[in-house]
Design an enzyme around this catalytic site. Sequence first.
Site, PDB file in Angstrom:
ATOM      1  N   GLY A 154       0.822  -1.216   0.000  1.00 34.83           N
ATOM      2  CA  GLY A 154       0.000   0.000   0.000  1.00 34.83           C
ATOM      3  C   GLY A 154       0.850   1.258   0.000  1.00 34.83           C
ATOM      4  O   GLY A 154       0.545   2.227  -0.705  1.00 34.83           O
ATOM      5  N   CYS A 155       1.908   1.239   0.777  1.00 35.64           N
ATOM      6  CA  CYS A 155       2.772   2.419   0.880  1.00 35.64           C
ATOM      7  C   CYS A 155       3.527   2.657  -0.419  1.00 35.64           C
ATOM      8  O   CYS A 155       3.749   3.805  -0.815  1.00 35.64           O
ATOM      9  CB  CYS A 155       3.730   2.266   2.056  1.00 35.64           C
ATOM     10  SG  CYS A 155       2.847   2.142   3.627  1.00 35.64           S
ATOM     11  N   THR A 156       3.894   1.587  -1.104  1.00 33.26           N
ATOM     12  CA  THR A 156       4.560   1.714  -2.395  1.00 33.26           C
ATOM     13  C   THR A 156       3.603   2.309  -3.426  1.00 33.26           C
ATOM     14  O   THR A 156       3.957   3.248  -4.153  1.00 33.26           O
ATOM     15  CB  THR A 156       5.101   0.344  -2.866  1.00 33.26           C
ATOM     16  OG1 THR A 156       6.030  -0.136  -1.882  1.00 33.26           O
ATOM     17  CG2 THR A 156       5.787   0.442  -4.221  1.00 33.26           C
ATOM     18  N   ALA A 174       3.157   6.045  -2.638  1.00 28.98           N
ATOM     19  CA  ALA A 174       4.362   6.826  -2.979  1.00 28.98           C
ATOM     20  C   ALA A 174       4.522   6.955  -4.491  1.00 28.98           C
ATOM     21  O   ALA A 174       4.889   8.020  -4.997  1.00 28.98           O
ATOM     22  CB  ALA A 174       5.599   6.177  -2.360  1.00 28.98           C
TER      23      ALA A 174
END
Length: 147
Positions: free
Chosen positions: A37-39, A42
């Site tokens: 999710g963070c990738t 970003a």
Amino acid sequence: MSQTMLFTLPDQDGQLFNAAEHLPLVLYFYPKDSTPGCTTEAQEFSALLPQFQAAGYTVAGISRDSVKSHHNFVCKYALSVALLADTDEAVCRQFDVIKEKNMYGKKVLGIERSTFVLDANGHIVHEWRKVKAAGHAQAVLDALKTA
């Protein structure tokens, strides 16, 4: 909320990022470098960065990861947004994004995925909490365009 939300943190290159020098600012808090999710989040903010900049905004992500972790994350995915290391959680607490989460049946404290827009005076003018990563960067950009 009239409180000024300014801070200084190191970025992925170890350079100090003073929020006051980057206003207005889109600030997104995320749990962990190099997680799915963070990738996604970003990469989407990075892809839209030219549009945010054209609208006059700087974009930065914040997590509790180290400068080295951020550096590796930026290099691995060719990210263009600044990633700030809040290893002591001071800024996370300032924005009240440290929340109790359930991780595999255990209660842990972690970052609730959240985004804030700071105006030219460092005041919060928009906020999103409990964000779903995919499509969020576009939603923030759309909100800024209509503001």
